[in-house]
Scaffold this motif. Sequence first.
Motif, PDB file in Angstrom:
ATOM      1  N   PRO A 213       0.834  -1.204   0.000  1.00  0.00           N
ATOM      2  CA  PRO A 213       0.000   0.000   0.000  1.00  0.00           C
ATOM      3  C   PRO A 213       0.871   1.258   0.000  1.00  0.00           C
ATOM      4  CG  PRO A 213      -0.766  -1.579   1.646  1.00  0.00           C
ATOM      5  CD  PRO A 213       0.551  -2.081   1.146  1.00  0.00           C
ATOM      6  N   THR A 214       0.324   2.342  -0.478  1.00  0.00           N
ATOM      7  CA  THR A 214       1.055   3.604  -0.462  1.00  0.00           C
ATOM      8  C   THR A 214       1.237   4.093   0.975  1.00  0.00           C
ATOM      9  OG1 THR A 214      -0.949   4.955  -0.588  1.00  0.00           O
ATOM     10  CG2 THR A 214       0.043   4.229  -2.676  1.00  0.00           C
ATOM     11  N   GLU A 215       2.177   5.022   1.170  1.00  0.00           N
ATOM     12  CA  GLU A 215       2.391   5.592   2.502  1.00  0.00           C
ATOM     13  C   GLU A 215       1.128   6.292   3.000  1.00  0.00           C
ATOM     14  OE1 GLU A 215       5.793   8.090   2.711  1.00  0.00           O
ATOM     15  OE2 GLU A 215       7.217   6.498   2.222  1.00  0.00           O
ATOM     16  N   ASP A 216       0.415   6.965   2.103  1.00  0.00           N
ATOM     17  CA  ASP A 216      -0.814   7.651   2.509  1.00  0.00           C
ATOM     18  C   ASP A 216      -1.876   6.665   2.965  1.00  0.00           C
ATOM     19  OD1 ASP A 216       0.262  10.118   1.971  1.00  0.00           O
ATOM     20  OD2 ASP A 216      -0.683  10.339  -0.004  1.00  0.00           O
ATOM     21  N   LEU A 217      -2.005   5.546   2.245  1.00  0.00           N
ATOM     22  CA  LEU A 217      -2.996   4.540   2.645  1.00  0.00           C
ATOM     23  C   LEU A 217      -2.588   3.914   3.974  1.00  0.00           C
ATOM     24  CD1 LEU A 217      -5.463   2.810   2.261  1.00  0.00           C
ATOM     25  CD2 LEU A 217      -4.163   1.331   0.703  1.00  0.00           C
ATOM     26  N   GLU A 218      -1.317   3.650   4.161  1.00  0.00           N
ATOM     27  CA  GLU A 218      -0.861   3.087   5.426  1.00  0.00           C
ATOM     28  C   GLU A 218      -1.145   4.044   6.580  1.00  0.00           C
ATOM     29  OE1 GLU A 218       3.388   1.950   7.330  1.00  0.00           O
ATOM     30  OE2 GLU A 218       2.950   1.009   5.392  1.00  0.00           O
ATOM     31  N   ALA A 219      -0.928   5.344   6.358  1.00  0.00           N
ATOM     32  CA  ALA A 219      -1.239   6.342   7.386  1.00  0.00           C
ATOM     33  C   ALA A 219      -2.733   6.368   7.674  1.00  0.00           C
ATOM     34  CB  ALA A 219      -0.756   7.719   6.948  1.00  0.00           C
ATOM     35  N   ASP A 220      -3.548   6.253   6.637  1.00  0.00           N
ATOM     36  CA  ASP A 220      -5.006   6.217   6.838  1.00  0.00           C
ATOM     37  C   ASP A 220      -5.413   4.978   7.636  1.00  0.00           C
ATOM     38  OD1 ASP A 220      -5.288   8.575   5.448  1.00  0.00           O
ATOM     39  OD2 ASP A 220      -5.888   7.617   3.560  1.00  0.00           O
ATOM     40  N   MET A 221      -4.734   3.851   7.396  1.00  0.00           N
ATOM     41  CA  MET A 221      -5.022   2.630   8.153  1.00  0.00           C
ATOM     42  C   MET A 221      -4.709   2.830   9.631  1.00  0.00           C
ATOM     43  SD  MET A 221      -3.608  -0.354   5.576  1.00  0.00           S
ATOM     44  CE  MET A 221      -4.551  -0.889   4.147  1.00  0.00           C
ATOM     45  N   TYR A 222      -3.602   3.513   9.903  1.00  0.00           N
ATOM     46  CA  TYR A 222      -3.236   3.795  11.302  1.00  0.00           C
ATOM     47  C   TYR A 222      -4.262   4.723  11.947  1.00  0.00           C
ATOM     48  CZ  TYR A 222      -0.372   5.066  15.363  1.00  0.00           C
ATOM     49  OH  TYR A 222       0.081   5.275  16.634  1.00  0.00           O
ATOM     50  N   ASP A 223      -4.737   5.701  11.192  1.00  0.00           N
ATOM     51  CA  ASP A 223      -5.753   6.619  11.691  1.00  0.00           C
ATOM     52  C   ASP A 223      -7.029   5.852  12.055  1.00  0.00           C
ATOM     53  OD1 ASP A 223      -6.718   9.227  12.286  1.00  0.00           O
ATOM     54  OD2 ASP A 223      -7.814   9.247  10.395  1.00  0.00           O
ATOM     55  N   VAL A 224      -7.468   4.976  11.171  1.00  0.00           N
ATOM     56  CA  VAL A 224      -8.656   4.163  11.421  1.00  0.00           C
ATOM     57  C   VAL A 224      -8.440   3.266  12.643  1.00  0.00           C
ATOM     58  CG1 VAL A 224     -10.038   2.237  10.508  1.00  0.00           C
ATOM     59  CG2 VAL A 224      -9.519   4.215   9.060  1.00  0.00           C
ATOM     60  N   LEU A 225      -7.239   2.702  12.757  1.00  0.00           N
ATOM     61  CA  LEU A 225      -6.906   1.867  13.914  1.00  0.00           C
ATOM     62  C   LEU A 225      -7.142   2.631  15.209  1.00  0.00           C
ATOM     63  CD1 LEU A 225      -5.462  -0.561  15.377  1.00  0.00           C
ATOM     64  CD2 LEU A 225      -3.314   0.663  14.924  1.00  0.00           C
ATOM     65  N   MET A 226      -6.578   3.830  15.318  1.00  0.00           N
ATOM     66  CA  MET A 226      -6.715   4.595  16.557  1.00  0.00           C
ATOM     67  C   MET A 226      -8.172   4.964  16.830  1.00  0.00           C
ATOM     68  SD  MET A 226      -3.322   7.040  16.781  1.00  0.00           S
ATOM     69  CE  MET A 226      -3.507   7.818  15.174  1.00  0.00           C
ATOM     70  N   LEU A 227      -8.901   5.348  15.786  1.00  0.00           N
ATOM     71  CA  LEU A 227     -10.306   5.733  15.966  1.00  0.00           C
ATOM     72  C   LEU A 227     -11.155   4.544  16.426  1.00  0.00           C
ATOM     73  CD1 LEU A 227     -10.774   7.977  12.802  1.00  0.00           C
ATOM     74  CD2 LEU A 227     -10.773   8.744  15.182  1.00  0.00           C
ATOM     75  N   GLU A 228     -10.956   3.378  15.807  1.00  0.00           N
ATOM     76  CA  GLU A 228     -11.764   2.207  16.144  1.00  0.00           C
ATOM     77  C   GLU A 228     -11.441   1.682  17.536  1.00  0.00           C
ATOM     78  OE1 GLU A 228     -14.331   0.971  14.465  1.00  0.00           O
ATOM     79  OE2 GLU A 228     -14.071   2.605  13.022  1.00  0.00           O
ATOM     80  N   MET A 229     -10.170   1.707  17.907  1.00  0.00           N
ATOM     81  CA  MET A 229      -9.806   1.268  19.253  1.00  0.00           C
ATOM     82  C   MET A 229     -10.425   2.182  20.310  1.00  0.00           C
ATOM     83  SD  MET A 229      -7.928  -1.502  19.295  1.00  0.00           S
ATOM     84  CE  MET A 229      -7.260  -2.556  17.998  1.00  0.00           C
ATOM     85  N   GLU A 230     -10.354   3.485  20.064  1.00  0.00           N
ATOM     86  CA  GLU A 230     -10.936   4.439  21.016  1.00  0.00           C
ATOM     87  C   GLU A 230     -12.447   4.259  21.110  1.00  0.00           C
ATOM     88  OE1 GLU A 230     -10.914   9.267  21.929  1.00  0.00           O
ATOM     89  OE2 GLU A 230     -10.196   8.504  19.996  1.00  0.00           O
ATOM     90  N   ALA A 231     -13.086   4.051  19.970  1.00  0.00           N
ATOM     91  CA  ALA A 231     -14.538   3.865  19.963  1.00  0.00           C
ATOM     92  C   ALA A 231     -14.959   2.605  20.711  1.00  0.00           C
ATOM     93  CB  ALA A 231     -15.044   3.800  18.521  1.00  0.00           C
TER      94      ALA A 231
END
Length: 379
Positions: A213-231
């Motif tokens: 995956p591109t660096e941007d997609l990988e960063a978006d995956m990390y963003d989703v990870l943090m949001l879903e864990m917090e939720a």
Amino acid sequence: MARGVYIHIPFCHQICNYCDFNKFYFQNQPVDDYIEMLGQEMAFVTQKNPEHFQQIETVFLGGGTPTALSPQQLKRLLELIQTYIPMDYVTEFTSEANPDELSADKLYALLDGGVNRLSMGVQSFDEELLQKIGRTHSNEHVYDTIALAKKVGFVNISIDLMYGLPGQTMAQWRDSLAKALALKLPHYSAYSLIVEPKTIFYNQYAKGKLHLPTEDLEADMYDVLMLEMEASGLQQYEISNFAQPGFHSVHNQIYWDNDEYAGFGAGAHGYLAGVRYSNHGPLKKYMETIKNGDLPYVHEHLVTPNERREEQMFLGLRKTAGVLHSIYEEKFQESLYVRYGKVIDKLVSEELLVHDTAGIRLTRKGRFVGNEVFQQFLL
């Protein structure tokens, strides 16, 4: 004085495509002899330096795959650990595990031997991706094994996930996260793929055959990870780790606190009395050295005061709590600002760090570029 003990079991029934740890195919290996040599190494080190082992808090079985061992081999290994490692203060005893290797007999052997935490390598709930990365388990193995582990008596169960995998889409990542969180486990770790030398993936990458995956997609995956864990009510306490209250990994905390720990086994690393060391990786060399009555060290390095400060910074900043003024000043008898004031001010101005009366820590923005922030403290 050591706070933890790491014990390396370098055997696997299957070698994963991304793994660069010291490991060997299980078949035709001297596994029983290796376990006995582990016992000898533990005896040598703990009897030679008993002052380092007065308050061990954690024991961690890593690999390789500890659960590649048979129930009888696990029992023998745990018997040796109980014999040579002082367990009076141990509160967390972890074993890594593969979902398709944990039978009831192995789970009972682990539990009876003192293990109270399981860390399972799940990586993905997309079975096509699992095959790509060289994993042999299925989703059914994961569900059945977690249910069995709970039935046997394990409460503290963690699973590892990976993102940034070859060909992985955001939809696949969201689906894996949803399936993982539906298990309602007390702890999750999630890591981006790093293509390491001497791995199958590295060879594919060098030939242009690994499509990431591109660096941007990988960063978006990390963003989703943090949001879903917090939720889901899970606290992010380190860049890649999330837990319910009371279920943080104490053993990993030792690393991030830059405190000392003993490492045993072929290829293991340790940090004792200010010295970072590593053991021989090849089984034959490791075992022969111990049979000759010698410690199996292949490398030793006395950590300088400046290196210790740098390690305190880049390891401590992995934690969401960051580097505390009180701890830093207690260890080094000086303020954080004596050496790092200009760096701290610069990173605060760039909104990558927060600085307050407690200490310094990464902002949410800073977590996306953690490695770049850490490098700023290597003066």
